[in-house]
Every structure is written in structure tokens, then in C-alpha cells.
Design a protein around this motif. Structure first.
Motif, short mmCIF file in Angstrom:
data_model
loop_
_atom_site.label_atom_id
_atom_site.label_comp_id
_atom_site.label_asym_id
_atom_site.label_seq_id
_atom_site.Cartn_x
_atom_site.Cartn_y
_atom_site.Cartn_z
N TYR A 1 -7.36 1.96 -2.74
CA TYR A 1 -5.96 2.30 -2.42
C TYR A 1 -5.66 2.19 -0.94
CZ TYR A 1 -1.54 4.70 -1.98
OH TYR A 1 -0.24 4.99 -1.66
N TYR B 1 -1.64 -2.26 -7.58
CA TYR B 1 -2.64 -1.21 -7.63
C TYR B 1 -2.44 -0.45 -8.93
CZ TYR B 1 -5.54 2.75 -6.45
OH TYR B 1 -6.52 3.69 -6.47
N THR C 1 2.02 -2.15 -4.54
CA THR C 1 1.23 -0.92 -4.66
C THR C 1 2.12 0.31 -4.59
OG1 THR C 1 -0.80 -1.90 -3.82
CG2 THR C 1 -0.58 0.47 -3.56
#
Length: 172
Positions: A29, A40, A149
Motif C-alpha cells: 500500500y 490496490y 488506489t
């Protein structure tokens, strides 16, 4: 392409064998959150799909894995629409990105007639902006880009490096 060797690293075309380490590095992450187009969580299947699309690098257009001999793939440096890079978290703050990007920029400017290279980073990605500054990139503007993400728009600092500034940097 012949791999590019630096003092500590090897930059080379990616292979499917690189997928596990590639996915592990970019899939963390703390790395993925600063890579606007990267989803992600990032899976091994995504890495395989991405690396399958990789084409042999040329000075005009390249996506090279950063290999640390004895360790394997620790990151990636690319010059497609702009200079981009990431490094796996265990290898942060060791100068690897600056070293790899320097080698790629040398290869790019030596093998093309390009007069400038663009790059960018999230406005709050101090490490990437510091690398760009060390390389001689200068801020040009800010723009919003969608982060896969984070799932929202993020302000980016867009920078540029001229061929002339790069050549002057090398003569100092």
C-alpha cells in the motif's frame, strides 16, 4: 536491449519470471498509494498481465525493472509518457531510484533527439519530488489525476527536465 549496469544496479527488460517480486513490491500500500494508475490491492495476476504487455525497451520508450544483484527485482523505472519509478519499501532511502533514473535519462538523451522529459508526483510525495529535484526536473504546473488506489482525484506536481539542463548537470 542490453541491460544497463550502474554502480549497484542492473536495469533490464522485465520477464514473466519477475512477476512475483514485481507484485510484492508494487503491491504494498505505501508504494501503490503514490502510483496513480496502479490498483490496490495489486495481485500476482495483475503483475503477469502487466509484464506480458511489456515491449523491448528503446531509448524513446522503456519500462525497465531495477534489479539489485543478489536480491532480484526491487523496483521499476520507466519513460513512456513521462519518467516514472517505484522502489520496494525495504529499499527506500538508499539512492536506488536516483541511480536508476540517472542511467535511464542518460540512455534516453543519448539515443533520441528529445528536447525534454516530463515527470510528475502526488503533491505530498516528498520522496519522489526530491528525486526529481536531484535529477534537475523543475515544477511546471499542478493538475488533478485520478488515483486507482485512493479512488479519488489527487493533485499532481508536473515537472520537466530539458536536454540542455541534463547535459549541464553532467558537466558540473
Amino acid at each position: 536491449m542490453t541491460p544497463i549496469a550502474t554502480k549497484r544496479l542492473i536495469l533490464r527488460d522485465a520477464t514473466l519470471d519477475d512477476a512475483p517480486l514485481y507484485a510484492l513490491g508494487v503491491g504494498e500500500y505505501e508504494v501503490a498509494r503514490f502510483l496513480t494508475p496502479v490498483p490496490y490491492p495489486y495481485t500476482l495476476a495483475m503483475a503477469v498481465d502487466w509484464l506480458r504487455q511489456a515491449r523491448p525497451a528503446t531509448p524513446e520508450r522503456s519500462m525497465l525493472v531495477i534489479e539489485l544483484p543478489g536480491t532480484g527485482v526491487i523496483g521499476c523505472v520507466s519513460l513512456i509518457n513521462e519518467l516514472g519509478f517505484w522502489i520496494a519499501r525495504p529499499h527506500w532511502n538508499r539512492g536506488y531510484v536516483t541511480e536508476a533514473a540517472t542511467a535511464l535519462l542518460d540512455w534516453h538523451f543519448a539515443g533520441t533527439h528529445a528536447q525534454a522529459v516530463a515527470s510528475s508526483a502526488h503533491h505530498n510525495n516528498a520522496a519522489s519530488l526530491a528525486v526529481q529535484s536531484k535529477l534537475g526536473f523543475v515544477p511546471m504546473r499542478r493538475e488533478m489525476r485520478f488515483s486507482q488506489t485512493l479512488q479519488h482525484n489527487v493533485e499532481h506536481v508536473v515537472t520537466t527536465l530539458s536536454r540542455q539542463d541534463w547535459q549541464l548537470r553532467g558537466s558540473r
